[in-house]
Each structure stands twice: as structure tokens, then as C-alpha cells.
Design an enzyme around this catalytic site. Structure first.
Site, PDB file in Angstrom:
ATOM      1  N   GLY A 149       2.958  -4.136  11.390  1.00  0.00           N
ATOM      2  CA  GLY A 149       2.178  -4.386  10.191  1.00  0.00           C
ATOM      3  C   GLY A 149       2.106  -3.196   9.254  1.00  0.00           C
ATOM      4  N   VAL A 150       0.924  -2.974   8.706  1.00  0.00           N
ATOM      5  CA  VAL A 150       0.689  -1.868   7.771  1.00  0.00           C
ATOM      6  C   VAL A 150       1.032  -0.534   8.422  1.00  0.00           C
ATOM      7  CG1 VAL A 150      -1.143  -0.598   6.572  1.00  0.00           C
ATOM      8  CG2 VAL A 150      -1.050  -3.071   6.412  1.00  0.00           C
ATOM      9  N   ASP A 151       0.652  -0.370   9.680  1.00  0.00           N
ATOM     10  CA  ASP A 151       0.895   0.877  10.401  1.00  0.00           C
ATOM     11  C   ASP A 151       2.388   1.211  10.430  1.00  0.00           C
ATOM     12  OD1 ASP A 151       0.444   3.129  12.012  1.00  0.00           O
ATOM     13  OD2 ASP A 151      -0.014   1.970  13.811  1.00  0.00           O
ATOM     14  N   ILE A 191       0.814  -1.217   0.000  1.00  0.00           N
ATOM     15  CA  ILE A 191       0.000   0.000   0.000  1.00  0.00           C
ATOM     16  C   ILE A 191       0.852   1.274   0.000  1.00  0.00           C
ATOM     17  CG2 ILE A 191      -0.326   0.255   2.504  1.00  0.00           C
ATOM     18  CD1 ILE A 191      -3.353   0.784   1.823  1.00  0.00           C
ATOM     19  N   GLY A 237      -5.126  -8.321  10.700  1.00  0.00           N
ATOM     20  CA  GLY A 237      -3.789  -8.770  11.096  1.00  0.00           C
ATOM     21  C   GLY A 237      -3.757  -9.081  12.579  1.00  0.00           C
TER      22      GLY A 237
END
Length: 180
Positions: A41-43, A20, A128
Site C-alpha cells: 500500500g502507501v508504505d 501522496i 487499507g
């Protein structure tokens, strides 16, 4: 692989498997924790890619409640903005998790509309470390976006950016089932 669907001439919905942080859209959504100060994770990936200015701006926002979202600049990301949405931690499904997850998607699209952002990419929020079952989350994500797009006409492109092919398959199936 991606899937494109057009909703009665309004918005295009797309499912992709990608990082992303590499997408050139008006906003990417961060699956944030309530502190908004970064995490895993994404964060963590978004914070690393955006640079230290993102953390500095997040420190001024005084956190965010579960089910809500706040917007910042994108800094070093290709995306101009980051929308930080705080998804629910899964507690078995009886603690309002579905409604809180839907609220994340709704609030993110509302922020896009308010800030004149036409394109947005969502990760699979809460699936997640927060433990939300992906097979339950995908239909909520897709259905909520389709419903909310009726009231956010400025948003013309929604990308469901999945980390894995199994997640993308769930989103494609939800998209197909919702639009059939």
C-alpha cells in the site's frame, strides 16, 4: 477536487485525491507497519519513491509502536521528511483502536512542531489492509488534527491525501461536520 478550511487564522486543512508521494509538502505521513521496513500500500509506494536510503535510515530506528510515529528524511520524494505512523489493526473496535489511531495523527503533528515543519500530508491511516472502517477513521483523523493544531502553532497546512474519491468524501464530510 480539494477543500480548504481555515481554523481561526491558524491552519489550512485540505482534502485531495492524489498520490501522496507526489506532494511537495514539508512532510508526508507513512501508514507504516511496526518494523518500519516497508510493506504494501502507501508504505510500499513511499519506500519505492524515496529510494533505498529511506529503508537504510528506517533500519536505524528500531521499529515503532502502534499509535506512535518516527521521522526520517524524504530522500527522493518532493517532501523533505517522512513521518512513519503505525496505525492499529482493526479488531472490532473494542481493543483501543480509536485511541491508537488518534495518537498517530497527534504524534505526527507533534513531530512536525518539534522539527519546524509547517505543512504535512496524511493518508487515511489504517483504512487499507489494517481494516479500520473508513467511515469511522475519517472523523477521528479530522477531529484529532483540529484539536492538536491548537498546540502545534508551527503547522499551518494539513492535507488529507486520499487514494479514492469515496475516502475524500468521508474526509470532506468529517471536516464539514467538525467545523460547522
Amino acid at each position: 477536487m480539494s477543500t480548504f478550511e481555515r481554523l481561526s487564522g491558524a491552519a489550512t486543512l485540505e482534502v485531495v485525491v492524489a498520490d501522496i508521494t507526489t506532494l511537495a509538502v514539508d512532510a508526508i505521513v507513512n501508514a507504516a507497519n511496526s518494523s518500519l521496513l516497508g510493506g504494501g500500500g502507501v508504505d510500499g509506494a513511499i519506500h519505492r519513491a524515496a529510494g533505498p536510503q529511506l529503508l537504510a535510515e528506517c533500519r536505524t530506528l528500531d521499529g515503532c509502536a502502534t499509535g506512535d510515529a518516527k521521522i526520517t528524511q524524504g530522500y527522493r520524494l518532493p517532501a523533505r521528511h517522512v513521518i512513519h505512523a503505525v496505525g492499529p489493526v482493526w479488531h472490532g473496535g473494542g481493543s483501543g483502536e480509536d485511541a491508537a489511531l488518534a495518537s498517530c495523527y497527534r504524534r505526527a503533528l507533534d513531530l512536525c512542531q518539534q522539527h519546524g515543519l509547517a505543512s504535512v500530508a496524511f493518508p487515511a491511516i489504517s483504512t487499507g489492509v489494517y481494516g479500520f472502517p473508513p467511515e469511522r477513521a475519517a472523523p477521528i483523523a479530522v477531529g484529532t488534527c483540529i484539536e492538536t493544531l491548537k498546540t502545534t502553532p508551527f503547522v499551518t497546512r494539513v492535507v488529507f491525501c486520499c487514494f479514492s474519491e469515496p475516502s475524500a468524501a468521508l474526509h470532506r464530510a468529517a471536516l464539514s461536520a467538525t467545523l460547522d
